[in-house]
Design a protein around this motif. Structure first.
Motif, PDB file in Angstrom:
ATOM      1  N   SER A 101      -2.378 -12.329 -16.616  1.00 34.56           N
ATOM      2  CA  SER A 101      -1.251 -13.236 -16.362  1.00 34.56           C
ATOM      3  C   SER A 101      -0.494 -12.935 -15.073  1.00 34.56           C
ATOM      4  N   ALA A 102      -0.830 -11.866 -14.387  1.00 32.13           N
ATOM      5  CA  ALA A 102      -0.097 -11.478 -13.175  1.00 32.13           C
ATOM      6  C   ALA A 102      -0.554 -12.297 -11.974  1.00 32.13           C
ATOM      7  N   ASP A 103       0.355 -12.532 -11.042  1.00 29.84           N
ATOM      8  CA  ASP A 103       0.010 -13.179  -9.778  1.00 29.84           C
ATOM      9  C   ASP A 103      -0.583 -12.183  -8.789  1.00 29.84           C
ATOM     10  N   PHE A 104      -0.090 -10.941  -8.837  1.00 28.82           N
ATOM     11  CA  PHE A 104      -0.538  -9.913  -7.905  1.00 28.82           C
ATOM     12  C   PHE A 104      -0.925  -8.660  -8.686  1.00 28.82           C
ATOM     13  N   LEU A 105      -2.094  -8.108  -8.368  1.00 29.36           N
ATOM     14  CA  LEU A 105      -2.522  -6.827  -8.911  1.00 29.36           C
ATOM     15  C   LEU A 105      -2.418  -5.786  -7.805  1.00 29.36           C
ATOM     16  N   VAL A 106      -1.780  -4.671  -8.101  1.00 31.89           N
ATOM     17  CA  VAL A 106      -1.583  -3.608  -7.122  1.00 31.89           C
ATOM     18  C   VAL A 106      -2.433  -2.407  -7.501  1.00 31.89           C
ATOM     19  N   LYS A 123       0.834   1.199  -0.145  1.00 34.06           N
ATOM     20  CA  LYS A 123       0.412   0.220   0.848  1.00 34.06           C
ATOM     21  C   LYS A 123       0.688  -1.204   0.384  1.00 34.06           C
ATOM     22  N   ALA A 124       0.477  -1.449  -0.899  1.00 29.53           N
ATOM     23  CA  ALA A 124       0.630  -2.811  -1.408  1.00 29.53           C
ATOM     24  C   ALA A 124       2.067  -3.301  -1.328  1.00 29.53           C
ATOM     25  N   MET A 125       3.014  -2.455  -1.672  1.00 29.46           N
ATOM     26  CA  MET A 125       4.397  -2.901  -1.669  1.00 29.46           C
ATOM     27  C   MET A 125       4.892  -3.168  -0.246  1.00 29.46           C
TER      28      MET A 125
END
Length: 414
Positions: free
Chosen positions: A80-85, A90-92
């Motif tokens: 259900s997430a829009d973004f997977l980290v 680095k991702a943030m």
């Protein structure tokens, strides 16, 4: 068995049944202040048994979130997430404090490709491939409107099935993947075509290799010298976009418009697809989507369609430029796609490699370390950066067009 041994066995039974090394939880919030973003702890490298992920097939992709992990209730959040980290530090940085994902337009289930942003018009051009066969109009998103609008667009002369696109010195460069004796009353062969978006006029730069038809011209990029680097898989035949079976092996080429010369740069990839240049001009990235292939046979000259072999290639390779930037060497794999195949391929301004892969977009560093993933509800073919700061990120594919806002900047194409 003695009572002492039995007691000892019962004492250690829970330890024997326990699985050592499981990441707990697999998924958690990255930040309490950012919605739609979840962190995958340690890349979910040790899942609790029994887990299982079905391989993809010709009718269905199987996403990471569809992996069955019944013994970790946090895993349901992946779907259900829009973004997977995956790499939080680095991702943030690239997501920023308020990343957003928005499903903007519903489009047909056809392949949607070749997105090109024209800064002077603030418009995003893209293509729609068959079905239906012989479809000529392209699509354009007018970003001046609020909200943006989507409409059909027809160039003069029309271009059949642009599959790859880029922008260079005021012109849209299209990899035209359609080949037919009569499309819209004219003949077109697979090649490289430019469009002047201000005049609506198209011009053929390349349509053969010493008399042979190219196979597809799937994707392309223009270097600082003006040379066009492109991939040439066999998908146009498999998808019935050409009326002639392939005449050349699958390969990657460099084309110099100023002289007309075409040079082969690689012939080791099963089905070369996406191609991109690093911002410093030192490296070329090419994806191999050989997992999706088809039949070419003299015994069956008109057979079309694709097959899926999930144990075949779905890999991104990195090359070094050599010979004064005219050839490539040092091929090495940096990414094995975890979802479907790496289709659209571009490099961000900071050197991060971005690819449309299944129902989403993967972001990795220049060495192939996975950083983050944007998730969609449709199969992604390609994407493009837009806007004054090149941080608006438009995604398109079979059934949808979406927009992401984040801090990751695209290369400025002028």
């Amino acid at each position: 068995m003695s009572s002492t041994l039995l007691a000892a066995g019962l004492l250690y039974l829970p330890l024997a049944l326990a699985q050592i090394g499981v990441v707990k939880p697999l998924v958690q919030d990255c930040s309490p202040n950012i919605s739609g973003v979840v962190c995958i702890n340690k890349y979910a490298s040790v899942m609790p048994y029994h887990f299982f992920r079905d391989p993809p097939n010709i009718t269905a992709d199987v996403t990471l979130g569809q992996t069955s992990v019944p013994n970790d209730t946090s895993w349901v959040r992946v779907g259900s997430a829009d973004f997977l980290v995956f790499d939080q530090q680095k991702a943030m940085q690239i997501l920023g404090p308020k990343p957003t994902y928005e499903y903007v337009f519903h489009v047909s289930g056809a392949v949607h490709e070749a997105p090109v942003y024209v800064p002077a018009q603030n418009k995003l051009y893209m293509s729609q491939l068959a079905p239906p066969a012989g479809y000529l109009p392209q699509l354009v998103v007018d970003l001046n409107a609020n909200p943006p609008t989507l409409s059909e667009y027809l160039s003069d002369p029309p271009v059949y099935a642009p599959n790859g696109g880029t922008f260079h010195k005021g012109l849209i460069y299209w990899g035209a993947s359609g080949g037919n004796n009569s499309i819209g009353g004219i003949e077109q062969r697979v090649g490289v075509i430019t469009l002047d978006p201000l005049t609506n006029k198209t011009n053929v730069l390349l349509n053969n290799y010493y008399g042979y038809y190219f196979n597809t011209v799937d994707d392309l990029v223009v270097d600082a010298r003006g040379d066009v680097w492109f991939t040439d898989p066999q998908y146009s035949w498999f998808n019935a976009l050409t009326d002639t079976p392939p005449q050349l092996e699958t390969a990657c080429y460099r084309f110099r418009p100023s002289t007309g010369e075409v040079s082969i740069v690689d012939d080791t990839i099963l089905q070369p697809n996406g191609i991109a240049l690093s911002p410093d001009g030192k490296h070329v990235y090419i994806s191999d989507t050989g997992m999706i292939s088809g039949t070419i046979s003299a015994a069956y000259p008109d057979i079309h369609g694709v097959s899926v072999n999930h144990t075949s290639k779905r890999t991104i390779y990195k090359f070094d430029l050599t010979d004064n930037g005219t050839h490539i060497t040092g091929k090495r794999p940096i990414w094995l796609s975890q979802d479907w195949v790496p289709d659209g391929l571009k490099v961000a301004r900071n050197g991060y490699v971005v690819t449309g892969s299944g129902k989403g977009v993967d972001v990795m560093d220049d060495q192939g370390h996975m950083i983050a993933r944007v998730q969609t509800n449709y199969t992604v073919q390609n994407f493009a950066w837009t806007g004054k700061n090149w941080t608006d990120f438009w995604i398109m594919g079979q059934g949808g067009v979406s927009k992401v806002t984040w801090n990751l900047q695209g290369q400025e194409l002028l």
